[in-house]
Design an enzyme around this catalytic site. Structure first.
Site, PDB file in Angstrom:
ATOM      1  N   ALA A 108       9.297   5.302  -2.165  1.00  0.00           N
ATOM      2  CA  ALA A 108       7.931   4.891  -2.493  1.00  0.00           C
ATOM      3  C   ALA A 108       7.216   5.737  -3.531  1.00  0.00           C
ATOM      4  O   ALA A 108       6.358   5.218  -4.243  1.00  0.00           O
ATOM      5  CB  ALA A 108       7.095   4.859  -1.207  1.00  0.00           C
ATOM      6  N   ALA A 109       7.490   7.033  -3.617  1.00  0.00           N
ATOM      7  CA  ALA A 109       6.708   7.897  -4.500  1.00  0.00           C
ATOM      8  C   ALA A 109       6.890   7.483  -5.973  1.00  0.00           C
ATOM      9  O   ALA A 109       7.986   7.084  -6.365  1.00  0.00           O
ATOM     10  CB  ALA A 109       7.124   9.348  -4.303  1.00  0.00           C
ATOM     11  N   PRO A 110       5.798   7.546  -6.766  1.00  0.00           N
ATOM     12  CA  PRO A 110       4.458   8.035  -6.422  1.00  0.00           C
ATOM     13  C   PRO A 110       3.518   6.995  -5.810  1.00  0.00           C
ATOM     14  O   PRO A 110       2.340   7.268  -5.619  1.00  0.00           O
ATOM     15  CB  PRO A 110       3.919   8.500  -7.778  1.00  0.00           C
ATOM     16  CG  PRO A 110       4.557   7.553  -8.749  1.00  0.00           C
ATOM     17  CD  PRO A 110       5.933   7.278  -8.215  1.00  0.00           C
ATOM     18  N   GLY A 111       4.019   5.777  -5.548  1.00  0.00           N
ATOM     19  CA  GLY A 111       3.203   4.824  -4.804  1.00  0.00           C
ATOM     20  C   GLY A 111       2.865   3.539  -5.514  1.00  0.00           C
ATOM     21  O   GLY A 111       2.082   2.736  -4.992  1.00  0.00           O
ATOM     22  N   LYS A 113       4.564   0.662  -6.165  1.00  0.00           N
ATOM     23  CA  LYS A 113       4.910  -0.575  -5.468  1.00  0.00           C
ATOM     24  C   LYS A 113       4.324  -0.608  -4.058  1.00  0.00           C
ATOM     25  O   LYS A 113       3.969  -1.670  -3.556  1.00  0.00           O
ATOM     26  CB  LYS A 113       6.428  -0.767  -5.467  1.00  0.00           C
ATOM     27  CG  LYS A 113       6.966  -1.151  -6.850  1.00  0.00           C
ATOM     28  CD  LYS A 113       8.442  -1.405  -6.840  1.00  0.00           C
ATOM     29  CE  LYS A 113       8.919  -1.980  -8.187  1.00  0.00           C
ATOM     30  NZ  LYS A 113       8.693  -1.085  -9.327  1.00  0.00           N
ATOM     31  N   ASP A 176      12.939   0.218  -4.356  1.00  0.00           N
ATOM     32  CA  ASP A 176      12.813   0.512  -5.785  1.00  0.00           C
ATOM     33  C   ASP A 176      13.715   1.711  -6.034  1.00  0.00           C
ATOM     34  O   ASP A 176      13.276   2.851  -6.022  1.00  0.00           O
ATOM     35  CB  ASP A 176      11.350   0.800  -6.133  1.00  0.00           C
ATOM     36  CG  ASP A 176      11.130   0.938  -7.625  1.00  0.00           C
ATOM     37  OD1 ASP A 176      11.745   0.167  -8.384  1.00  0.00           O
ATOM     38  OD2 ASP A 176      10.356   1.822  -8.036  1.00  0.00           O
ATOM     39  N   CYS A 226      14.579   0.497 -12.802  1.00  0.00           N
ATOM     40  CA  CYS A 226      14.084   0.561 -14.183  1.00  0.00           C
ATOM     41  C   CYS A 226      15.237   0.906 -15.124  1.00  0.00           C
ATOM     42  O   CYS A 226      15.080   1.680 -16.064  1.00  0.00           O
ATOM     43  CB  CYS A 226      12.934   1.544 -14.319  1.00  0.00           C
ATOM     44  SG  CYS A 226      13.313   3.229 -13.798  1.00  0.00           S
TER      45      CYS A 226
END
Length: 429
Positions: A108-111, A113, A176, A226
């Site tokens: 999750a970081a940095p947040g 999504k 992600d 990405c």
């Protein structure tokens, strides 16, 4: 140009479109965008407040192209927007119809999504996890700033969740995945080689194998990267298919194209889109059950601030608000928990996070002082001289919460507003 392997890889991947890719890589400006936090403000209201000629991202309804320096902008500190690369915001926007009430963002970081997914939730709970502890600081701060009150932040791995008994608990999982980063090559020094791509693909499959176990039967997964590497993208989709997942077709929007050999996947290149590039695919678990976990033991206690009463739950020794609309918080004892919901107090005072989580009517009942043009002074940590009632108040800009001040009598009998904006967030001029 450096990094011969990357460019040779792209030449083979794109064929006769490689020339257009190189032109975009060398000549296109970097496009930055902000994503409006629609939990606090509508896109139209934000545009009026922000001003200027703003261009919407065609792949995300609340993403706007804008080259702003957010650290100096009080509206950013008020949580009205999040800076997010334009093509990255497309993934959760496309996934939004499938977001349920038990959500897990594994990387999750940095947040970006996590906070975007939370905007589409209507009740429920979102777990925001990262495997690196130092990265959970930025994750927690962004969740706090955007006023998300239904988040549990953890530090661990997908296998930690499996070991903690969360198998088939989640109806929504976002992966992600950490990747080789080809989509960031234009503006970051990213080492790139065949071994790096292969190593990332192997690591991603380990995460995905556990992620499938955490997803309930019929639940949905968003897989994204990405990078442009097929080994990390479509090859991993085929791996997920072998684990009982199936791809879901989603609308094909201008600026995105179908995956290589996986028609339901989406690729974004800087060739035809004003962004750096992204890959994503929506999948559904074909079969399986849905597990429930025993609820977390908690006590409730009322707190009063100004004219506002708050029902706080004491979870894991901390008083918090966790808005899950009837959902019980599952037993978290097997996880490495960083934060649960929004802390109500901090060191015996109202917490900074609480000011951002409160809705408009609750902010007014708490008590406010509008800063207007002095908002910039406030986020710099300066003392603010405005007449105000006694006690703790929420400092606002255009009615949106920035943080706390405490009004008290000064030595000459005048009222003084003590700036309570956290030092870790203050802007250094």
């Amino acid at each position: 140009m450096s990094n011969d392997y990357f460019f040779e890889y792209m030449r083979e991947l794109l064929g006769d479109r490689y020339g257009a890719f190189i032109d975009a890589y060398k000549c296109k400006p970097r496009h930055k965008a902000l994503r409006v936090n629609t939990n606090k403000i509508s896109v139209d209201e934000f545009k009026k407040l922000f001003g200027g000629d703003l261009r919407q991202n065609p792949l995300c309804r609340n993403s706007i192209y804008c080259n702003v320096k957010p650290s100096l902008d009080p509206l950013y500190h008020a949580g009205l927007y999040y800076m997010q690369e334009p093509s990255a915001s497309a993934a959760v926007a496309a996934f939004s119809p499938f977001i349920g009430k038990r959500v897990l963002d594994l990387c999750a970081a940095p947040g970006g999504k996590s906070t975007q997914a939370a905007e589409y939730m209507r009740g429920g709970i979102i777990f925001c996890n990262d495997s690196e502890y130092k990265r959970t600081k930025a994750l927690t701060e962004n969740i706090e700033r955007l006023g998300i009150d239904n988040a549990v932040v953890t530090c661990g791995t997908a296998s930690d969740y499996v070991d903690a008994g969360f198998g088939e608990y989640f109806d929504t999982v976002i992966v992600d995945a950490p990747c080789s980063g080809g989509g960031m090559m234009r503006y970051e020094s990213v080492p790139y080689s065949q071994n790096i791509v292969a190593g990332c693909a192997t690591r991603q499959r380990a995460i995905l194998a556990d992620a499938v176990k955490l997803l309930c039967g019929g639940g949905y997964m968003l897989y994204s990267t990405c990078t442009f590497a097929k080994e990390e993208n479509e090859d991993n989709i085929h791996y997920l298919l072998s684990l009982g997942m199936r791809t879901v077709d989603i609308p094909l929007s201008l600026g995105a194209e179908r995956g290589i050999g996986v028609a339901d996947a989406r690729r974004i290149y800087p060739i035809d889109f004003d962004g750096e590039g992204h890959f994503f695919c929506v999948l559904q678990k074909a079969s399986g059950g849905k597990a429930d976990l025993p609820p977390m033991r908690k006590k409730t206690k009322k707190e009063r601030f100004g004219g506002l009463d708050i029902a706080a739950a004491e979870i894991m020794g901390k008083r918090t608000i966790l808005d899950v609309e009837g959902f019980t918080v599952p037993d978290l004892s097997g996880l490495n928990v960083i934060s649960v919901g929004t802390p109500v107090t901090d060191g015996g005072e109202p917490s900074h996070a609480l000011t951002h989580a409160l809705k408009e009517n609750s902010i007014k009942r708490f008590g406010t002082v509008e800063l207007g043009e002095l908002a910039g002074n406030y986020i710099s940590g300066e003392q603010i001289d405005i007449p105000a009632p006694n006690g703790f108040l929420i400092a606002t800009v255009n009615g949106y919460a920035l943080g706390l001040v405490k009004s008290s009598a000064g030595g000459n009998g005048d009222r003084v507003l003590k700036n309570k904006y956290p030092k870790r967030l203050r802007i250094q001029n």
